[in-house]
Design a protein around this motif. Sequence first.
Motif, short mmCIF file in Angstrom:
data_model
loop_
_atom_site.label_atom_id
_atom_site.label_comp_id
_atom_site.label_asym_id
_atom_site.label_seq_id
_atom_site.Cartn_x
_atom_site.Cartn_y
_atom_site.Cartn_z
N PRO A 271 34.90 38.13 43.01
CA PRO A 271 35.93 39.05 43.51
C PRO A 271 34.58 40.74 43.87
CG PRO A 271 37.20 37.60 41.83
CD PRO A 271 35.52 37.98 42.12
N LEU B 290 36.11 42.73 44.09
CA LEU B 290 36.50 44.75 43.46
C LEU B 290 35.40 44.65 41.79
CD1 LEU B 290 37.90 47.10 43.67
CD2 LEU B 290 40.08 45.38 42.17
N VAL B 291 35.50 43.24 41.32
CA VAL B 291 35.70 42.87 40.44
C VAL B 291 33.54 43.35 40.15
CG1 VAL B 291 34.29 41.70 37.74
CG2 VAL B 291 36.54 40.57 39.08
N LEU C 246 33.56 47.55 40.55
CA LEU C 246 34.68 48.51 39.62
C LEU C 246 32.35 47.81 37.59
CD1 LEU C 246 38.07 46.94 39.15
CD2 LEU C 246 37.07 49.10 39.89
N PHE C 247 32.47 46.82 38.09
CA PHE C 247 31.23 46.65 37.08
C PHE C 247 29.80 47.27 38.05
CE2 PHE C 247 27.54 44.63 35.82
CZ PHE C 247 27.62 44.05 34.85
N PHE D 32 31.30 51.54 36.34
CA PHE D 32 32.07 51.67 34.83
C PHE D 32 31.31 51.06 33.97
CE2 PHE D 32 36.55 52.20 37.84
CZ PHE D 32 36.06 53.62 37.20
N ALA D 33 30.83 49.31 33.67
CA ALA D 33 29.84 49.03 33.01
C ALA D 33 28.58 49.20 32.95
CB ALA D 33 30.37 47.52 33.45
N LYS E 71 35.66 46.78 56.66
CA LYS E 71 36.86 46.48 56.29
C LYS E 71 36.90 46.42 54.22
CE LYS E 71 38.33 42.38 58.17
NZ LYS E 71 39.12 41.40 57.80
N SER F 49 37.44 49.55 51.93
CA SER F 49 38.05 49.85 51.96
C SER F 49 38.62 50.11 50.20
CB SER F 49 39.28 49.83 52.26
OG SER F 49 39.27 47.76 52.09
N LEU F 50 37.75 49.32 49.34
CA LEU F 50 38.15 48.76 48.47
C LEU F 50 36.72 49.98 47.69
CD1 LEU F 50 37.37 44.98 47.88
CD2 LEU F 50 39.27 46.26 48.02
N ALA G 41 37.72 52.78 47.52
CA ALA G 41 39.42 53.85 47.06
C ALA G 41 39.21 53.24 45.67
CB ALA G 41 40.33 52.88 47.85
N ALA G 42 38.95 52.80 44.99
CA ALA G 42 39.30 51.75 43.30
C ALA G 42 38.82 52.79 42.66
CB ALA G 42 39.03 50.87 43.75
N THR H 27 40.78 54.53 53.04
CA THR H 27 41.75 53.78 52.50
C THR H 27 42.16 55.30 51.45
OG1 THR H 27 41.47 51.73 52.89
CG2 THR H 27 42.65 51.99 51.23
N ARG I 23 45.63 56.98 51.57
CA ARG I 23 46.95 56.97 50.14
C ARG I 23 46.77 58.35 49.90
NH1 ARG I 23 45.82 53.84 44.97
NH2 ARG I 23 47.30 53.22 44.58
N PRO J 285 41.72 45.93 56.18
CA PRO J 285 41.30 45.30 56.01
C PRO J 285 42.83 45.22 54.65
CG PRO J 285 40.65 47.71 55.39
CD PRO J 285 41.25 47.40 56.75
N LEU K 71 43.24 45.89 50.81
CA LEU K 71 44.30 46.36 50.32
C LEU K 71 44.46 47.04 51.22
CD1 LEU K 71 43.65 48.11 47.30
CD2 LEU K 71 41.94 49.78 48.36
N LYS L 180 40.32 35.95 44.74
CA LYS L 180 39.62 36.53 44.99
C LYS L 180 40.60 37.74 45.36
CE LYS L 180 35.58 34.43 46.40
NZ LYS L 180 35.04 34.69 48.21
N THR M 200 42.58 40.06 42.93
CA THR M 200 42.67 41.04 42.35
C THR M 200 42.97 42.71 42.99
OG1 THR M 200 40.60 41.67 43.46
CG2 THR M 200 40.73 40.16 41.40
N LEU N 82 42.60 41.38 35.93
CA LEU N 82 41.72 42.88 36.39
C LEU N 82 42.13 43.64 36.07
CD1 LEU N 82 38.53 43.58 37.35
CD2 LEU N 82 40.14 43.95 39.22
N SER O 259 33.24 48.15 27.94
CA SER O 259 33.27 47.56 29.22
C SER O 259 32.03 46.77 30.31
CB SER O 259 33.41 49.24 30.41
OG SER O 259 32.11 49.46 30.14
N LEU O 260 31.23 46.84 29.37
CA LEU O 260 30.13 45.73 29.68
C LEU O 260 30.68 44.14 29.79
CD1 LEU O 260 27.22 45.84 31.57
CD2 LEU O 260 25.80 45.36 29.29
N TYR P 187 34.72 43.39 31.92
CA TYR P 187 33.49 43.12 32.99
C TYR P 187 33.05 41.57 33.37
CZ TYR P 187 36.09 46.92 35.02
OH TYR P 187 37.02 48.18 35.64
#
Lengths: 220, 256, 221
Positions: A68, A70-71, A74-75, A78-79, A160, A163-164, A166-167, A174, A178, C69, C71, C161, C164, C175, C188-189, C192
């Motif tokens: 996905p 989004l993963v 974020l990875f 943040f990671a 499209k 938009s993610l 935004a996370a 987006t 919000r 989208p 989302l 997918k 999430t 998630l 986190s590493l 995730y």
Amino acid sequence: MGYTLNFAAVWRSFDLLLGGLLLSLELAAVALVIGAAIGLVVAFALAGGPAFLRRPAQLYVTVIRNLPILVLILFTYFALPQLGIRLDKNPSFVLTLAIYAGAYLAEVFRAGLLSVPRGVKEAGLAIGLTPMQIRTSLVVPLMIRNVLPSLSSTLISLFKDTSLAAAIAVPELTFEARKINVETFRVIEVWTVTSALYVVTCAVLAALMRLIERRLAIPK
Amino acid sequence: MTKPLLEMQGLRKQYGTVEVLKGVDCTMRQGEVISIIGSSGSGKTTMLRCINMLEEFQGGRILIDGEAIGYDEIAGVRRRKSEKEIARQRALTGMAFQQFNLFPHLSAAQNVMLGLIKVKKMSRDEARVVAEQWLGRVGLSARADHYPGQLSGGQQQRVAIARAIAMNPRLMLFDEVTSALDPELVGEVLQVIKGLAAEGMSMLLVTHEMRFAYEVSSRVIFMNQGVIVEQGDPKEMFLRPGTERLAEFLKSSSFQ
Amino acid sequence: MNDLMLFLNEVWIARLALLRGLGVTVSISLLAILAGSLLGVGVGLGLVYGNRLLRLVFRGYTDIIRGTPVLVLVLASYYIFSTVGLDLGPFQAGVLALAVFCSSHVGEILRGALQAIPIGQTEAAKAIGLTFGQTFGSVLWPQALRQILPTWVNTAAEMVKASTLLSVIGVAELLLRTQEIISRNFLSLQFYFLAGFLYFLINYGIERLGKYVERKTAVPS
């Protein structure tokens, strides 16, 4: 119920939405350019590259396509800092989107490369073009024409997918929507307008791509 | 006796375990027009494609003007030349294909110009002049800005020949250039080739047009199962075949 | 080595949260694909066999949904339903958004498949005296189904997918669970990566299934 539509609050913040939309387009455009470069190199590796290049290319495409997005976003944001790779929000997002798009574009380009007739490449060889000249003068121009329809839908998906962002609080469309939603509670209005902006922009992008397709079409 | 233009010495080629050329020896002088005949699978197209390095070959040598094509042999070790070097050598020969293989996204003139610009490093304007000159020679001046999709098969093949000739090759290779054409379009292409022959262009033709081979060639080579079986003057060979195989082949190919 | 032990220990501590998250992810995906497919078959039939007005309505529906989208669909569904007083929880609102998204895809796929069937098939069926219902049931639908089945399986992967996105409105799927775990242990590493690995496994499995279905449904020729 008792909800009456009132678009005034949304119109007051309309420039915020437009600013968000512009940022979305910018993110998509940059990601497309980088993603296309990645996709092209990977596609050449997939379509007839040596095994030591083809295997990692295949792995990249398979892994990315099954995750996905989004993963991934974020990875990266943040990671990766845990490994000392610290990127700002926007570059972090664009990079992720580009790597994501690269995997899809690689598949698109690979199919395009395979559709270029062998005879055309041989004719290029026969007049003394080098393999690199054949790629740049013959294979890529023909391949691009073949893949324009799929390229168009990839571009729209990319747009499209912005938009993610935004996370991770990238102030694209987006995110702004919000924010306005939470500040004004004009819930229906803000999402209607936002959705309309996305739909119209997608339609415009599709029309633009069709225009390019027509301009590049080979006369018959 | 002048130095040979093309020499093939013990040319061998295999696809996997199947040997398609089993040691071909042949010498060709400047200005010769040689037709290669034989049934399908005899190796004639493969031989032509080896000369242009469109096929790798595993044994023997091909020399053009004494220069070894495709491979270097240093202290008994055979090594493929660099892509750049092979590209340069390919430009020594011109090739016309059965399926024309025009570049579909380029106009007739641009098809001819591409090699002139990229390989001969001509300017766009110079290349355009040369292209128009050669398109004129094949009778297609009026079609210079047409795209392949807008041309008939015969016209496409003539553009393809102009594209190859414009590079000013030492030797022209024709690989069954009329086989994919409608019968009524064959004549216009053969006419162009005849014109080139009359001007002294060195040519090697793989063809199924026996009448044409008879009329235009200075020599005919008959191949069968990967070797040259017989070669000589077409008038001699066609009227008095020296081998049973050739006699049979001529009979089946309806040459009277 | 120590790091690995630490990570494995944290995974053990978080095992129930992860499993529950995984369960929610699977439920969201299954509900969305089932509801979405049912809706989508209606949309596809409407697009092909509806009268002019119906076709226009369904065309508008699919174009708007596909131009928005996912989302935005999820957020809109979540905020709008609570505003108009229809008290859907985030789970229901999210699944509804995904189902709507899924229906527009399935509708388009079905439309494409039905329109790709040569007109001669319908004519041949008419010629042997089948009614429209019979023609559809025993000639058109079986052919269309074969065509769409592999793509449909891939739509399932898309749903996994897209599930999430429900983390954004607070649905505790895999998630969001992962994010909660990370906020406790700061790994986190590793976490995730673990989440990514689990999603990959599910989707890769679905992809293989899709390829298998494609082989199985191919008409012998």
